[in-house]
Structures are given as C-alpha cells and as structure tokens.
Motif scaffolding. Structure first.
Motif: not given
Length: 185
Positions: A101-107, A110-114, A169-172, A176-177
């Motif tokens: 997915r092209p937006n994977a890094k952004a996702e 965002k998860a790391f930010t949370v 948990a969702h953000c982890i 992670a991947n």
C-alpha cells in the motif's frame, strides 16, 4: 512493462490480493527454484519461470501471471534470458515491495504517534530488558527477533505497570507491520 507503472496499473484491491500471493511465493522461493530448474544449470528459462510461478500459486489469474512474469524478467540484469536465483529473488522482492500500500508509511507513523502520545512507547523503552525476557518466554518462533503481534501483546500484558488499551493494541499492529504478515521483525 515499466516498474513504476505498477501503482497506476492495478486497482488497490487487486494490488492487495496480489501482494499476499507474492509474499507467500517469496517464502517458498528457494525450494521452488530448485524444483523448477529442470536442466540443473542453476538458472531458469522463460518456460521454467512460468511453470514455477504456476506451481507456487495455482490461483494466479492469467493477468496476474503476465504482470508477475513481466516484472520478474525486468530483473534479468545481464540480459541473457536466463534467471539466476539472485535475479529472481531480487525481482520478486522488489515486486512485492511495489505492491504494498502506498500509504503504509503514513499509517505506521500515525500509529507510532498514538503510541508515543499515550506514553506506552516510553514505558516499553524504559523496561525493554524485561520485555525481551518475556518475549523469549512467550514466543513460538526462534527467539524474540521475529514474533507475532499476538506474542508481542502477550508480553506487554505480562510487564509490570503496563496496561494496553484496545486502541494501543491496534496501533501496535499497525506500527509493527502494515502489510498483512502480522509479525514484528
């Protein structure tokens, strides 16, 4: 076939579906390559490559097979119309990367930010030795360097003073991947 066109050529759902197939193929690669090398010269010709791809995933459509073959053969770096294992592996890995997915890094960001905002990252970092010991205990894999998201969450829950919310948990998992293998590496 031009490598850069892959993002434009495939609809997102097709990309995701094909990505899963290619990722699975990549894990079976060495044994499949050896089996497909009928003449034993450590290189595959076009027929052997086609046969191997079909054997690796019998559900490939003709369109998917054609796209995959075109991309794989673009990795024939010496132009000899033979595919060495290294050339094939490199092409398949690059194709898999292109399908992500092209937006994977952004996702993931965002998860790391949370996780950072919640304070969980700091707790994990401050207690990383304890986490590593627990990961070794709960991991079903060979060591803690390649654990599933589930194993990682189990380890976090066993740490003293660490509580993981459903959102964390969702953000982890996202951090992670982002691409369906559900493993930390």
């Amino acid at each position: 076939w031009h490598k850069k066109q892959i993002g434009k050529k495939l609809e997102q759902a097709k990309r995701d579906f094909l990505h899963k197939k290619v990722a699975k193929m990549y894990t079976l690669l060495r044994q499949s390559f050896v089996a497909a090398d009928v003449d034993g010269n450590a290189q595959l010709d076009k027929g052997e490559v086609t046969s191997m791809l079909k054997d690796m995933d019998g559900t490939l459509t003709q369109e998917e097979l054609s796209q995959l073959e075109d991309f794989v053969w673009s990795g024939d770096t010496d132009g000899d119309e033979k595919m060495s294992f290294e050339e094939f592996r490199g092409s398949l890995k690059e194709f898999e990367e292109q399908l992500k997915r092209p937006n994977a890094k952004a996702e993931s960001f965002k998860a790391f930010t949370v996780l950072h905002s919640s304070g969980l990252l700091k707790k994990v970092f401050d207690n990383r030795q304890e986490l590593m010991q627990i990961l070794q205990q709960v991991s079903n894999s060979e060591g803690y360097k390649n654990v599933t998201n589930h194993e990682f969450l189990q380890a976090l829950k066993k740490m003293e003073g660490v509580r993981v919310t459903a959102e964390e948990a969702h953000c982890i998992s996202k951090a992670a991947n982002t691409f369906s293998t559900h493993r930390f590496s």
